[in-house]
Design an enzyme around this catalytic site. Structure first.
Site, PDB file in Angstrom:
ATOM      1  N   SER A  94     -62.750 -20.534  -7.833  1.00 17.37           N
ATOM      2  CA  SER A  94     -62.857 -19.769  -6.608  1.00 17.37           C
ATOM      3  C   SER A  94     -61.486 -19.617  -5.986  1.00 17.37           C
ATOM      4  O   SER A  94     -60.562 -20.352  -6.310  1.00 17.37           O
ATOM      5  CB  SER A  94     -63.823 -20.444  -5.613  1.00 17.37           C
ATOM      6  N   SER A  95     -61.392 -18.649  -5.095  1.00 19.51           N
ATOM      7  CA  SER A  95     -60.171 -18.439  -4.322  1.00 19.51           C
ATOM      8  C   SER A  95     -60.567 -18.248  -2.868  1.00 19.51           C
ATOM      9  O   SER A  95     -61.524 -17.529  -2.574  1.00 19.51           O
ATOM     10  CB  SER A  95     -59.414 -17.196  -4.807  1.00 19.51           C
ATOM     11  N   ASN A  96     -59.850 -18.892  -1.970  1.00 22.71           N
ATOM     12  CA  ASN A  96     -60.053 -18.619  -0.552  1.00 22.71           C
ATOM     13  C   ASN A  96     -58.726 -18.732   0.169  1.00 22.71           C
ATOM     14  O   ASN A  96     -57.873 -19.535  -0.188  1.00 22.71           O
ATOM     15  CB  ASN A  96     -61.128 -19.516   0.073  1.00 22.71           C
TER      16      ASN A  96
END
EC number: 3.5.1.97
Length: 824
Positions: A263-265
């Protein structure tokens, strides 16, 4: 009997998406989808268990908006709606976590069940549930009643994959939701698969050459001391059931049950945004296919409103927006579990293990497997001081070595309460306070309110007396034992940094030599590098944030060009190319010229992107296949699997490690070096491209190699050749290093294996700050209009506004609504 398709299914067995339709393993035949199995979109229906009327509206994505007069009724309805949309997923995840798949799949699922019984997620879930507050337990109980209201009402109209499997679903218990949370936590266990793979690799190359194959960032020393733990051990013959364990772990990781989840945030501070208000962006990445485990939900009740990401079976919004605070999560790639090699002695039915020079009786308990089509099977699970002995076969532990898994206990853990409290937090300061109580799962939590941004690492990380936890440790020697856990106040965090942004994309988020050990199994750094490039490039807004989430430029290509041009490489590489046979020499020169001009944009239509990715695949084979092959060998599969979860030897060798022994081709009498192998790889990339894409190199397209396969993990759908469950494959761009992530198996095939499954952006400058999308559909039932309906909008970047203000509900959700009334 299990269906014949099961053996083909098991290599992709185990993820939430796979479990979604496991029940059709019975091999039933399915006609068209029955609309009677789908929750209605309108009308009025009584529902026993409600106190007052509840409204359910849906937007074009199928996302439900639940409006109620009490939070009790909202949770009850959430359980009802979750079950209506994803009952197969919920039941499948529960049976997987319980180690009971063989009850519907037959004996072919026994190995998975044995491993899951050894892992014993039920114990973890029980500890989490018992530690929860009475308030939280009431919430879980009300949610379970809503699920059971669905199971009762639709007992004769369940989706076909459930109804025709010969399985009668058990009613949902509050503890089952804690079990789903424990399964989610288990799915983030990056290092378990890597430790098993490391043993398989050590069997092939020995402890002396193992360190070169372990996940190590370029600025870190190779872990030779860690590999030395295995010296002198007869790994080939002594470790009970290693090949079975590794094979099952690979199967679980194949669809996100071990370490694949990424994931990327990121968050943009007011000084970096065009509006002077914060932005938050999140995308959750799971194995590509139908259906994603994630879905959206919105709840509005007195004193509580929230929109965001949910997993059916769990009455919590794990990433979302409540009108004041936006929060999101990504995988830390944390290492909070360890395998221990245990010396085992068996005398009759008695099993002992060595502990600090003494033989100690192993604890034991019985497990019963109710196998479909067979008689019940009773087996014994043994435990050492470190944990249960992992087992995937019917062979009980004998004299030799076995593997025990140690994980943190959660007896006093308040993570479930903390997630609920986080969804009510009014600002970043309060988000920090609540997120520090999330100890059961290792996450990068990123927050934003209108004026502030923050990042906090959650989890429970062991203090190891010695060693790094990269490899199994000798369990008989107490010097490798854990010594408590790091204080949560020492966990990395940041708030309102001077640079004006925060980002987590599974990379190493802490400096080398940080005071506590989070992991050695970090993801590739390129996505985080690209976020930094774009965040620093100018003021940001919703439009630029969407562009970031769909960005397909890799920074790895520029690094590769730097290596090719390095003073110690440029001339030797040219000489190595010149020394190739004529046909290979011409191919290598063409590849070199084109790669040096490549801009790093991995669009689906790019010819140079196709060549670049062909080079990556062929370089892996040229470097490692002579030692680890053939491609069907467990060692090669271990290398490929590890590259999908962490920074890999494939990347590490391309960017450095010039003195690695793997540059030599052991199948030739001469000793090769890095320039020679790179020259071969350049030539092989063109040769392979010719065979796959034809001789017109300008007509090559990356998307002709790299495809999103919208196939259901449902084995029944595979038996039927697709049909209503599957959708047509489509060209994909990007790879594992791009923000618009689209990972493939490095060293195996080109098909997309990982994709963003749920995207969310919150721009605090907007009247309605939240937008989002999912990549497949809200429903797991092919009879629903919301099954796979989001694929095209996802491909086109068509986000949906998700309004939180009541006056905007009609615009976002329309007038049509389902009204649920109290029943008698």
């Amino acid at each position: 009997m299990a269906s014949p398709a099961l053996r083909h299914f098991l290599p992709r067995f185990g993820a939430a998406a796979a479990a979604a339709s496991f029940l059709s393993l019975a091999g039933c035949q399915l006609g068209g989808g029955d609309p009677e199995t789908v929750l209605p979109a309108s009308g009025t229906f009584p529902l026993k268990g409600l106190a007052q009327n509840v409204s359910v509206r849906r937007n074009n994505m199928g996302m439900p908006l639940i409006e109620s007069s009490t939070y009790h009724d909202a949770l009850f309805t959430l359980g009802y709606v979750h079950a209506g949309d994803r009952i197969g997923q919920m039941l499948g995840m529960r049976l997987l976590a319980q180690g009971r798949l063989s009850e519907v799949a037959g004996a072919d699922a026994l190995e998975v069940d044995r491993l899951m019984r050894s892992v014993n997620l039920k114990r973890n879930a029980s500890d989490l549930y018992n530690a929860a507050s009475p308030r939280l337990k009431r919430f879980f109980d009300v949610y379970a009643r809503g699920v059971n209201a669905y199971l009762f009402r639709y007992r004769d109209k369940l989706p076909a994959d459930v109804a025709r499997a010969g399985y009668t679903p058990e009613y949902w218990k509050p503890e089952d939701s804690a079990l789903i949370f424990s399964l989610l936590n288990f799915s983030l266990s990056v290092n378990l698969q890597e430790e098993l793979s490391a043993l398989v690799l050590a069997q092939k190359v020995g402890a002396d050459k193992l360190a070169w194959l372990l996940p190590t960032y370029p600025d870190e020393e190779l872990p030779f001391a860690e590999a030395d733990k295995l010296k002198g051990l007869n790994l080939s013959n002594q470790v009970t059931g290693l090949s079975d364990l590794n094979r099952i772990a690979l199967q679980l990781s194949d669809l996100n049950m071990l370490g694949v989840a990424a994931s990327s945030n990121w968050a943009i501070a007011p000084q970096r945004s065009r509006s002077g208000k914060s932005l938050l962006a999140s995308d959750m990445q799971l194995p590509a296919g139908l259906n994603s485990a994630w879905s959206f939900v919105q709840i509005r009740a007195p004193k509580y409103q929230v929109s965001g990401a949910s997993i059916a079976g769990l009455p919590l919004v794990l990433s979302g927006f409540n009108g004041k605070l936006a929060w999101s999560m990504s995988n830390v790639k944390g290492d909070n579990q360890d395998l221990f090699l245990e010396k085992i002695k068996r005398e009759g039915n008695r099993v002992s293990y060595m502990a600090d020079g003494k033989w100690v009786p192993a604890a034991s308990h019985q497990e019963t497997f109710l196998v479909k089509g067979g008689s019940p099977i009773r087996e014994t699970v043994y435990e050492t001081r470190h944990g249960a002995l992992l087992n995937a076969s019917a062979t009980p532990p004998g004299n030799g070595l076995s593997l025990a898994l140690q994980v943190p206990d959660f007896k006093d853990d308040k993570s479930l309460d903390a997630f609920f409290d986080l969804s009510r937090a009014p600002n970043v300061e309060k988000a920090f306070d609540t997120s520090r109580e999330i100890r059961a799962i290792t996450l990068n939590m990123v927050f934003a309110d209108a004026s502030n941004i923050g990042w906090q690492v959650t989890g429970r990380f062991p203090n190891r007396r010695e060693g790094q936890g990269l490899l199994p440790s000798p369990g008989w020697d107490g010097k490798y034992d854990w010594d408590g856990f790091a204080d949560s106040m020492l966990h990395p965090y940041d708030q309102d940094p001077r640079q004006g942004w925060l980002a987590a994309a599974n990379q190493r988020t802490i400096p080398k030599g940080y005071g506590m050990q989070l992991s050695n199994s970090w993801g590739y750094p390129e996505r985080a590098e690209r976020i930094a490039e774009l965040a620093n490039s100018g003021k940001q807004d919703l439009r630029s944030t969407v562009a970031m989430q769909y960005d397909q430029t890799t920074t790895f290509a520029a690094k590769l060009k730097t290596i090719f041009q390095a003073p110690g490489m440029s001339k030797p590489l040219k000489q190595a190319i010149d020394a190739l046979p004529e046909a290979d020499r011409n191919n290598a020169r063409e590849a070199f010229t084109r790669l040096m001009a490549f801009d790093g944009k991995l669009s689906a239509t790019s010819a140079d992107a196709a060549l670049y990715e062909l080079f990556l695949q062929e370089s892996a084979k040229q470097i490692f296949l002579d030692e680890l092959g053939p491609e069907t060998s467990p060692a090669w599969q271990a290398l490929v699997a590890n590259a999908s979860s962490s920074y890999s030897p494939q990347a590490d060798h391309l960017l450095g490690r010039d003195d690695s022994p793997y540059w030599d081709d052991v199948k030739t009498p001469q000793k090769e070096d890095k320039p020679a192998i790179l020259a071969r790889s350049l030539a092989a990339a063109v040769t392979r491209g010719d065979s796959l894409l034809g001789s017109d190199h300008k007509a090559w397209q990356w998307g002709k190699l790299h495809r999103d396969n919208w196939t259901s993990a449902n084995p029944l759908a595979r038996q039927l050749g697709g049909g209503e469950f599957n959708r047509s494959a489509s060209a994909a761009g990007g790879d594992h290093t791009t923000l618009n992530v689209s990972g493939f198996e490095w060293g195996k095939g080109f098909d997309a294996r990982v994709a963003p499954s749920l995207r969310m952006i919150v721009d605090f400058s907007l009247v309605e700050p939240m937008t989002g999308m999912i990549n497949t559909g809200q429903s797991g039932n092919p009879a629903s209009p919301y099954y796979a309906n989001s694929i095209e909008p996802w491909q086109k970047g068509q986000y949906m506004s998700i309004p939180l203000q009541q006056q905007n509900y009609e615009k976002g959700y329309g007038k049509q609504r389902l009204t649920l009334t109290p029943g008698k």
